[in-house]
Design an enzyme around this catalytic site. Structure first.
Site, PDB file in Angstrom:
ATOM      1  N   LYS A 123      -1.013  -1.343 -16.120  1.00 39.22           N
ATOM      2  CA  LYS A 123      -1.795  -1.982 -15.057  1.00 39.22           C
ATOM      3  C   LYS A 123      -2.976  -2.685 -15.693  1.00 39.22           C
ATOM      4  O   LYS A 123      -3.412  -2.297 -16.772  1.00 39.22           O
ATOM      5  CB  LYS A 123      -2.317  -0.914 -14.078  1.00 39.22           C
ATOM      6  CG  LYS A 123      -2.713  -1.465 -12.731  1.00 39.22           C
ATOM      7  CD  LYS A 123      -1.518  -1.561 -11.814  1.00 39.22           C
ATOM      8  CE  LYS A 123      -1.839  -2.223 -10.508  1.00 39.22           C
ATOM      9  NZ  LYS A 123      -0.738  -2.101  -9.547  1.00 39.22           N
ATOM     10  N   ASP A 163      -1.399  -7.900  -7.718  1.00 33.71           N
ATOM     11  CA  ASP A 163      -1.902  -6.725  -6.989  1.00 33.71           C
ATOM     12  C   ASP A 163      -3.046  -7.303  -6.135  1.00 33.71           C
ATOM     13  O   ASP A 163      -3.043  -8.516  -5.856  1.00 33.71           O
ATOM     14  CB  ASP A 163      -2.388  -5.635  -7.967  1.00 33.71           C
ATOM     15  CG  ASP A 163      -2.601  -4.281  -7.292  1.00 33.71           C
ATOM     16  OD1 ASP A 163      -1.633  -3.530  -7.126  1.00 33.71           O
ATOM     17  OD2 ASP A 163      -3.748  -3.964  -6.895  1.00 33.71           O
TER      18      ASP A 163
HETATM   19  P1  NDP Z   1      -4.007  -8.478  -1.155  1.00 33.37           P
HETATM   20  O1  NDP Z   1      -5.119  -8.929  -2.036  1.00 33.37           O
HETATM   21  O2  NDP Z   1      -2.981  -9.444  -0.724  1.00 33.37           O
HETATM   22  O3  NDP Z   1      -4.606  -7.820   0.180  1.00 33.37           O
HETATM   23  C1  NDP Z   1      -5.504  -6.764   0.109  1.00 33.37           C
HETATM   24  C2  NDP Z   1      -5.905  -6.385   1.528  1.00 33.37           C
HETATM   25  O4  NDP Z   1      -6.593  -5.144   1.486  1.00 33.37           O
HETATM   26  C3  NDP Z   1      -6.865  -7.369   2.162  1.00 33.37           C
HETATM   27  O5  NDP Z   1      -6.681  -7.399   3.543  1.00 33.37           O
HETATM   28  C4  NDP Z   1      -8.232  -6.786   1.795  1.00 33.37           C
HETATM   29  O6  NDP Z   1      -9.248  -7.167   2.700  1.00 33.37           O
HETATM   30  C5  NDP Z   1      -7.970  -5.311   1.887  1.00 33.37           C
HETATM   31  N1  NDP Z   1      -8.824  -4.597   0.942  1.00 33.37           N
HETATM   32  C6  NDP Z   1      -8.735  -4.615  -0.402  1.00 33.37           C
HETATM   33  N2  NDP Z   1      -9.695  -3.869  -0.972  1.00 33.37           N
HETATM   34  C7  NDP Z   1     -10.410  -3.388   0.037  1.00 33.37           C
HETATM   35  C8  NDP Z   1     -11.540  -2.547   0.102  1.00 33.37           C
HETATM   36  N3  NDP Z   1     -12.131  -2.053  -1.006  1.00 33.37           N
HETATM   37  N4  NDP Z   1     -12.005  -2.241   1.333  1.00 33.37           N
HETATM   38  C9  NDP Z   1     -11.408  -2.729   2.448  1.00 33.37           C
HETATM   39  N5  NDP Z   1     -10.351  -3.539   2.458  1.00 33.37           N
HETATM   40  C10 NDP Z   1      -9.848  -3.860   1.278  1.00 33.37           C
HETATM   41  O7  NDP Z   1      -3.363  -7.239  -1.926  1.00 33.37           O
HETATM   42  P2  NDP Z   1      -1.909  -6.592  -1.739  1.00 33.37           P
HETATM   43  O8  NDP Z   1      -1.477  -6.686  -0.335  1.00 33.37           O
HETATM   44  O9  NDP Z   1      -1.039  -7.128  -2.805  1.00 33.37           O
HETATM   45  O10 NDP Z   1      -2.216  -5.069  -2.110  1.00 33.37           O
HETATM   46  C11 NDP Z   1      -2.579  -4.102  -1.121  1.00 33.37           C
HETATM   47  C12 NDP Z   1      -2.342  -2.705  -1.666  1.00 33.37           C
HETATM   48  O11 NDP Z   1      -0.961  -2.549  -1.976  1.00 33.37           O
HETATM   49  C13 NDP Z   1      -3.094  -2.364  -2.948  1.00 33.37           C
HETATM   50  O12 NDP Z   1      -3.484  -1.012  -2.905  1.00 33.37           O
HETATM   51  C14 NDP Z   1      -2.048  -2.550  -4.039  1.00 33.37           C
HETATM   52  O13 NDP Z   1      -2.322  -1.766  -5.176  1.00 33.37           O
HETATM   53  C15 NDP Z   1      -0.794  -2.077  -3.323  1.00 33.37           C
HETATM   54  N6  NDP Z   1       0.465  -2.566  -3.850  1.00 33.37           N
HETATM   55  C16 NDP Z   1       0.701  -3.900  -3.985  1.00 33.37           C
HETATM   56  C17 NDP Z   1       1.924  -4.345  -4.451  1.00 33.37           C
HETATM   57  C18 NDP Z   1       2.269  -5.793  -4.539  1.00 33.37           C
HETATM   58  O14 NDP Z   1       3.422  -6.088  -4.846  1.00 33.37           O
HETATM   59  N7  NDP Z   1       1.360  -6.716  -4.260  1.00 33.37           N
HETATM   60  C19 NDP Z   1       2.974  -3.394  -4.845  1.00 33.37           C
HETATM   61  C20 NDP Z   1       2.648  -2.007  -4.587  1.00 33.37           C
HETATM   62  C21 NDP Z   1       1.429  -1.635  -4.118  1.00 33.37           C
HETATM   63  P3  NDP Z   1     -10.339  -8.268   2.254  1.00 33.37           P
HETATM   64  O15 NDP Z   1      -9.580  -9.559   2.160  1.00 33.37           O
HETATM   65  O16 NDP Z   1     -11.358  -8.250   3.333  1.00 33.37           O
HETATM   66  O17 NDP Z   1     -10.856  -7.806   0.931  1.00 33.37           O
HETATM   67  O1  2IT Z   2       1.383  -1.467  -7.588  1.00 34.07           O
HETATM   68  C1  2IT Z   2       2.418  -2.136  -7.823  1.00 34.07           C
HETATM   69  O2  2IT Z   2       3.531  -1.600  -7.913  1.00 34.07           O
HETATM   70  C2  2IT Z   2       2.276  -3.583  -7.986  1.00 34.07           C
HETATM   71  N1  2IT Z   2       1.175  -4.107  -7.822  1.00 34.07           N
HETATM   72  C3  2IT Z   2       3.467  -4.413  -8.359  1.00 34.07           C
HETATM   73  C4  2IT Z   2       3.719  -4.366  -9.848  1.00 34.07           C
HETATM   74  C5  2IT Z   2       4.771  -5.311 -10.365  1.00 34.07           C
HETATM   75  O3  2IT Z   2       4.891  -5.352 -11.603  1.00 34.07           O
HETATM   76  O4  2IT Z   2       5.472  -5.967  -9.603  1.00 34.07           O
END
Ligand code: NDP
Ligand code: 2IT
Length: 441
Positions: A123, A163
């Protein structure tokens, strides 16, 4: 014995509270494994598993549109490569520090093992805040970040993806700079690319879609389905939006979601097309969505106050605590599936489990994103591109496999229905076998 090992880990990694939390959650689940196989403790497997293979920290200087210079910190933690090259996302958020990247890399190692794909865990990210920055500023930041990181990457070495704060735009700038420095069109070095230039269909949908497939499988074990269920999601980013989309496809009604400014509630269902327009295309705030849709906007509230049958925390770590869990239980929640990594605090998990709520931990429930990244790598390696339908069918199959693996592993250790134990033990057993087979590494 486990407590002693954990104490040493605490001392060697001071101040890294999220990393401590993630490690303890896994170690606690492994007690029945060590009771059956005490020899694992002699081989210092835990100590090896909790020590990243490599940690890279670097300076990222960049200049904003007015010419002012900024300095951020970049991280890449290459955690474990027993089962394949390091694989995991990059997070750009002001809260990022080494402890957060280590917790994410640690979780990723087990998550990636559960997918059954040949990928190790890693990561990275930066404390850079992309909010309010122009495309040109984000590009200059990404170019500077990659100018340092590129030497550690490669399709057989380490493959980042997105992420929080990193999506297709950022992966594009990062890929462009990697290509420029190395003079190699090495598609497999990053995943989450645009479909036009080596990306996979269904990758942006994959985490949210996979989360809902996993949650539907959990419901099935109780003779339930998503049909007609009210779904509440936190966040409104990539994972949250696609989770709501798949939930709607399966007959549920997504009624609330949030961002860091508050939450919206719409009993007739969130207008996902408008939400995508505001959040993904315009990079706007949820309050702007509420103004345009007429939905109720609650600034600074907890989205978990909204009564629902299914809750999908999909924003960030430790966003659902004991009180939130108690509220959900009081309101009759049936299932909680973690779209984010470690969004539920340990006390929150305890409240949900004690109330008999189905609970799908992130390292199993959100593994669809990284699994589809591995499918993107497969397509890149064979210079092929698959249809959306084919890719989604593979994703669904993988999510069902992960569900069944966690379910049967929990049963095998006398903890039926405990997906936390199932995911941690099954993930551990896979990584442990790879490590032991390859000697002292
Ligand atoms: P994005 O950046 O697309 O969206 C993040 C969302 O979460 C936004 O709505 C943001 O709001 C909110 N957010 C983030 N940090 C905070 C915080 N500290 N407090 C309040 N709201 C927060 O990210 P993703 O959708 O890609 O990721 C979301 C979660 O999913 C993360 O935990 C990530 O690790 C996990 N994840 C993502 C994967 C992927 O493929 N993208 C795979 C597996 C897990 P705002 O815009 O107001 O900050
Ligand atoms: O937390 C996660 O699994 C991710 N942000 C996706 C990682 C990836 O390599 O697709």
């Amino acid at each position: 014995m486990i407590e002693k090992i954990y104490d040493r880990i605490l001392h060697r990694n001071p101040g890294e509270k999220e990393f401590h939390q993630a490690v303890w959650e896994v170690l606690e689940s492994l007690e029945p494994v060590f009771a059956r196989r005490p020899e694992l403790l002699d081989e210092s497997l835990i100590e090896r598993l909790c020590e990243p293979e490599r940690q890279i920290i670097f300076r990222v200087p960049w200049s904003d549109d007015s010419g002012k210079t900024h300095v951020n910190r970049g991280f890449r933690v290459e955690f474990n490569s027993a089962l394949g090259p390091y694989k995991g996302g990059l997070r750009f958020h002001p809260s990022v520090n080494l402890g957060i990247i280590k917790f994410l890399g640690f979780e990723q190692t087990f998550k990636n093992a559960l997918t059954g794909m040949p990928i190790g865990g890693g990561k990275g990210g930066s404390d850079f805040d992309p909010k309010g920055r122009s495309d040109a500023e984000v590009m200059r930041f990404c170019q500077s970040f990659m100018t340092e990181l590129y030497r550690h990457l490669g399709e057989y070495t380490d493959i980042p993806a997105g992420d929080i704060g990193v999506g297709e735009r950022e992966i594009g700038y990062l890929f462009g700079q990697y290509r420029r420095i190395t003079n190699r069109w090495e598609a497999g070095v990053l995943t989450g690319k645009g479909v036009l230039w080596g990306g996979s269909q269904a990758r942006s949908e994959a985490t949210g879609y996979g989360l809902v497939v996993f949650t539907a499988e959990m419901l099935k074990t109780r003779g339930e389905s998503l049909e007609g269920k009210r779904v509440v999601v936190s966040g409104s980013g990539n994972v949250a939006i696609h989770a709501m989309e798949k939930a709607r496809q399966l007959g549920a009604v997504p009624i609330a979601c949030s961002d860091s400014g508050g939450y919206v509630v719409e009993e007739k269902g969130i207008d996902l097309e408008l939400l995508k327009e505001v959040k993904l295309a315009e990079r706007g705030r949820l309050s702007a969505y509420a103004e345009r849709s007429g939905a109720r906007f609650v600034p600074d509230g907890r989205v978990w106050e909204v009564p629902c049958e299914v809750a999908l925390p999909s924003a960030t770590q430790n966003e659902l605590d004991r009180d939130d869990a108690a509220t959900l239980v009081r309101n009759g929640v049936l299932a909680v599936g973690e779209g984010a990594n470690m969004p539920t605090t340990p006390e929150g998990v305890r409240v949900l489990r004690e109330a008999g709520v189905l609970f799908g931990p992130g390292k199993a429930a959100n593994a669809g994103g990284v699994a589809t990244s591995a499918l993107e790598m497969q397509q890149n390696a064979s210079r092929d591109s698959w249809t959306f339908e084919h890719t989604e069918a593979r994703l669904t199959e993988i999510m069902r496999h992960i569900h069944d693996l966690c379910h049967t592993t929990a049963e095998r250790y006398g903890r039926p229905g405990d997906y936390v134990a199932g995911a941690n033990i099954a993930g551990f057993e896979l990584v442990e076998r790879g490590m032991v087979a390859q000697g002292l590494i």
